[in-house]
Design an enzyme around this catalytic site. Structure first.
Site, PDB file in Angstrom:
ATOM      1  N   LYS A 172       0.811  -1.228   0.000  1.00 28.98           N
ATOM      2  CA  LYS A 172       0.000   0.000   0.000  1.00 28.98           C
ATOM      3  C   LYS A 172       0.847   1.283   0.000  1.00 28.98           C
ATOM      4  O   LYS A 172       0.503   2.252  -0.660  1.00 28.98           O
ATOM      5  CB  LYS A 172      -0.952   0.012   1.200  1.00 28.98           C
ATOM      6  CG  LYS A 172      -2.036  -1.050   1.105  1.00 28.98           C
ATOM      7  CD  LYS A 172      -2.985  -0.980   2.283  1.00 28.98           C
ATOM      8  CE  LYS A 172      -3.881  -2.210   2.294  1.00 28.98           C
ATOM      9  NZ  LYS A 172      -4.885  -2.192   3.345  1.00 28.98           N
ATOM     10  N   ASP A 227      -9.906   2.205   2.716  1.00 25.37           N
ATOM     11  CA  ASP A 227      -9.871   1.473   4.001  1.00 25.37           C
ATOM     12  C   ASP A 227     -10.405   2.360   5.130  1.00 25.37           C
ATOM     13  O   ASP A 227     -11.186   1.912   5.971  1.00 25.37           O
ATOM     14  CB  ASP A 227      -8.426   1.098   4.391  1.00 25.37           C
ATOM     15  CG  ASP A 227      -7.897  -0.099   3.625  1.00 25.37           C
ATOM     16  OD1 ASP A 227      -8.698  -0.937   3.185  1.00 25.37           O
ATOM     17  OD2 ASP A 227      -6.664  -0.182   3.466  1.00 25.37           O
TER      18      ASP A 227
HETATM   19  P1  NDP Z   1       1.580  -3.275  11.081  1.00 30.97           P
HETATM   20  O1  NDP Z   1       2.586  -4.363  11.007  1.00 30.97           O
HETATM   21  O2  NDP Z   1       1.786  -2.028  10.296  1.00 30.97           O
HETATM   22  O3  NDP Z   1       1.380  -2.843  12.647  1.00 30.97           O
HETATM   23  C1  NDP Z   1       1.244  -3.763  13.643  1.00 30.97           C
HETATM   24  C2  NDP Z   1       1.048  -3.061  15.031  1.00 30.97           C
HETATM   25  O4  NDP Z   1       0.618  -4.063  15.944  1.00 30.97           O
HETATM   26  C3  NDP Z   1       2.304  -2.428  15.605  1.00 30.97           C
HETATM   27  O5  NDP Z   1       1.935  -1.275  16.317  1.00 30.97           O
HETATM   28  C4  NDP Z   1       2.824  -3.517  16.580  1.00 30.97           C
HETATM   29  O6  NDP Z   1       3.504  -2.991  17.708  1.00 30.97           O
HETATM   30  C5  NDP Z   1       1.544  -4.137  17.033  1.00 30.97           C
HETATM   31  N1  NDP Z   1       1.679  -5.565  17.357  1.00 30.97           N
HETATM   32  C6  NDP Z   1       2.009  -6.581  16.532  1.00 30.97           C
HETATM   33  N2  NDP Z   1       1.976  -7.756  17.191  1.00 30.97           N
HETATM   34  C7  NDP Z   1       1.610  -7.474  18.462  1.00 30.97           C
HETATM   35  C8  NDP Z   1       1.398  -8.278  19.634  1.00 30.97           C
HETATM   36  N3  NDP Z   1       1.572  -9.608  19.625  1.00 30.97           N
HETATM   37  N4  NDP Z   1       1.001  -7.655  20.768  1.00 30.97           N
HETATM   38  C9  NDP Z   1       0.805  -6.317  20.795  1.00 30.97           C
HETATM   39  N5  NDP Z   1       1.018  -5.505  19.725  1.00 30.97           N
HETATM   40  C10 NDP Z   1       1.408  -6.081  18.581  1.00 30.97           C
HETATM   41  O7  NDP Z   1       0.209  -3.981  10.696  1.00 30.97           O
HETATM   42  P2  NDP Z   1      -1.035  -3.357   9.892  1.00 30.97           P
HETATM   43  O8  NDP Z   1      -1.479  -2.114  10.565  1.00 30.97           O
HETATM   44  O9  NDP Z   1      -0.731  -3.327   8.444  1.00 30.97           O
HETATM   45  O10 NDP Z   1      -2.151  -4.528  10.070  1.00 30.97           O
HETATM   46  C11 NDP Z   1      -2.640  -4.850  11.350  1.00 30.97           C
HETATM   47  C12 NDP Z   1      -3.833  -5.823  11.239  1.00 30.97           C
HETATM   48  O11 NDP Z   1      -4.909  -5.234  10.532  1.00 30.97           O
HETATM   49  C13 NDP Z   1      -3.495  -7.132  10.496  1.00 30.97           C
HETATM   50  O12 NDP Z   1      -3.967  -8.196  11.308  1.00 30.97           O
HETATM   51  C14 NDP Z   1      -4.337  -7.037   9.220  1.00 30.97           C
HETATM   52  O13 NDP Z   1      -4.773  -8.315   8.805  1.00 30.97           O
HETATM   53  C15 NDP Z   1      -5.513  -6.176   9.660  1.00 30.97           C
HETATM   54  N6  NDP Z   1      -6.181  -5.428   8.568  1.00 30.97           N
HETATM   55  C16 NDP Z   1      -7.534  -5.630   8.311  1.00 30.97           C
HETATM   56  C17 NDP Z   1      -8.192  -4.933   7.295  1.00 30.97           C
HETATM   57  C18 NDP Z   1      -9.672  -5.177   7.026  1.00 30.97           C
HETATM   58  O14 NDP Z   1     -10.158  -4.759   5.971  1.00 30.97           O
HETATM   59  N7  NDP Z   1     -10.397  -5.789   7.925  1.00 30.97           N
HETATM   60  C19 NDP Z   1      -7.485  -3.943   6.452  1.00 30.97           C
HETATM   61  C20 NDP Z   1      -6.091  -3.783   6.805  1.00 30.97           C
HETATM   62  C21 NDP Z   1      -5.474  -4.509   7.817  1.00 30.97           C
HETATM   63  P3  NDP Z   1       5.073  -2.525  17.682  1.00 30.97           P
HETATM   64  O15 NDP Z   1       5.077  -1.114  17.132  1.00 30.97           O
HETATM   65  O16 NDP Z   1       5.493  -2.599  19.097  1.00 30.97           O
HETATM   66  O17 NDP Z   1       5.803  -3.498  16.775  1.00 30.97           O
END
Ligand code: NDP
Length: 265
Positions: free
Chosen positions: A64, A100
Site C-alpha cells: 500500500k 480502508d
Molecule cells: P503493522 O505491522 O503495520 O502494525 C502492527 C502493530 O501491531 C504495531 O503497532 C505492533 O507494535 C503491534 N503488534 C504486533 N503484534 C503485536 C502483539 N503480539 N502484541 C501487541 N502488539 C502487537 O500492521 P497493519 O497495521 O498493516 O495490520 C494490522 C492488522 O490489521 C493485520 O492483522 C491485518 O490483517 C488487519 N487489517 C484488516 C483490514 C480489514 O479490511 N479488515 C485492512 C487492513 C489490515 P510494535 O510497534 O510494538 O511493533
C-alpha cells in the site's frame, strides 16, 4: 467490446476474498468485467503491470505504501495517510485512493454515535483509522506495546504499556496482529480488563476469526464486530470508484456481501 479488467496486488494474495466480492458485484449488476489476483513479491513493477493491463485495482499488504509512491496523483484522505488501496487508470495515469479509512468509519457508524475511541496498535492500519476518526471529530487515543511507532502520532494522546492511564472510551479498536496467528491479547491482561471495564463497543480489524480480544469483549457483554464490515465497505467504495459512482453504496452492498456467505454461488 469494452470489457473492464480489475485486479488485486498483494503478497500473499491467495487468501484474499476481494476477487470474490467484486465478481459477485460485477455479475449481480450484469457488467462486462473481470477481477483477478496478482501475486507481486516486490512492488517495483506494480505501476507498469497496472497501467499496461488494468482499468482499476486494489492493493493489499505489503504494497500500500509503495503503490502510494508510484501514483501520478493521490486523491482524498490517502494523501494524509500515505497509503493507497485503490488504483484507477485514468487515460494512462495511475490515480490512488484510500477506501480502508472511510470503510472502517462506516463500520463504526453502525454502532451509533461515537465521541471517543482508543486504538490499540500503531502500524499502517492504526494510522489510517486514527486519521479518519479524528477528521470525523472523534477524540482518539493510541495505545501501543512500544514507543517507536508512536512518534507517527504527534497529534494524538498516546500511551505505551508502561505509561498507560485509565479512562473511558466509547469504543476500543484492535489494529494489532495479536490474535491472528497466536492466541494473544493485544495488551497485558490488567490493561485489557481496565479497557473493557470502561467502554461500550469493541472492534477487531482482523476478520472471520474470533480473536482473544473479541472473546474477552464478549465476556464483558460488550457489542463487538470483526473486520468483515470494514473489508466489505472498503470494497464497495473501491467498486464505486471503478464505476465512477454509477451505482449507490446500497445497490452494490447485497451483491458484495454474498462473498461472506459460504453457501452463496
Ligand atoms: P503493522 O505491522 O503495520 O502494525 C502492527 C502493530 O501491531 C504495531 O503497532 C505492533 O507494535 C503491534 N503488534 C504486533 N503484534 C503485536 C502483539 N503480539 N502484541 C501487541 N502488539 C502487537 O500492521 P497493519 O497495521 O498493516 O495490520 C494490522 C492488522 O490489521 C493485520 O492483522 C491485518 O490483517 C488487519 N487489517 C484488516 C483490514 C480489514 O479490511 N479488515 C485492512 C487492513 C489490515 P510494535 O510497534 O510494538 O511493533
Amino acid at each position: 467490446m469494452n470489457s473492464k479488467k480489475f485486479t488485486i496486488f498483494g503478497d500473499p494474495i491467495e487468501h484474499s476474498i476481494s476477487p470474490k466480492m467484486h465478481t459477485f458485484a460485477i455479475d449481480g449488476l450484469g457488467l462486462d468485467a473481470s477481477y483477478s489476483k496478482t501475486h507481486l513479491e516486490g512492488a517495483c513493477r506494480l505501476r507498469t503491470i497496472f497501467l499496461e493491463g488494468y482499468d482499476g485495482a486494489n492493493v493489499t499488504v505489503p504494497h500500500k505504501e509503495a503503490a502510494f509512491g508510484q501514483c501520478d496523483e493521490v486523491r482524498g484522505v490517502a494523501k494524509e495517510i500515505g497509503a493507497v488501496n485503490t488504483l484507477i487508470n485514468e487515460d494512462g495515469h495511475m490515480i490512488g485512493y484510500n477506501t480502508d479509512a472511510e470503510g472502517f468509519y462506516r463500520s463504526v457508524l453502525d454502532f451509533g454515535e461515537i465521541k471517543t475511541a482508543l486504538i490499540i496498535g500503531a502500524g499502517g492500519t492504526s494510522k489510517a483509522l486514527s486519521f479518519i476518526l479524528k477528521e470525523k471529530g472523534i477524540e482518539v487515543t493510541v495505545l501501543n506495546r512500544s514507543q517507536k511507532r508512536l512518534k507517527d502520532f504527534k497529534n494524538f494522546k498516546t500511551f505505551d504499556w508502561e505509561s498507560y492511564e485509565s479512562s473511558y472510551h466509547d469504543i476500543i479498536i484492535n489494529t494489532t496482529s495479536a490474535g491472528l496467528e497466536e492466541a494473544n491479547l493485544p495488551a497485558p491482561k490488567p490493561i485489557m480488563i481496565d479497557l473493557f471495564s470502561n467502554t461500550k463497543y469493541a472492534i477487531d480489524v482482523i476478520y472471520n476469526k474470533e480473536t482473544p480480544f473479541l472473546k474477552m469483549a464478549k465476556e464483558y457483554n460488550i457489542p463487538t464486530k470483526d473486520g468483515a464490515d470494514m473489508l466489505l465497505y472498503q470494497g464497495i467504495l473501491a467498486f464505486n470508484l471503478f464505476y465512477h459512482d454509477k451505482y449507490t453504496f446500497e445497490e452494490v452492498l447485497p451483491f458484495m456481501k454474498k462473498a461472506f456467505d459460504p453457501t452463496a454461488t
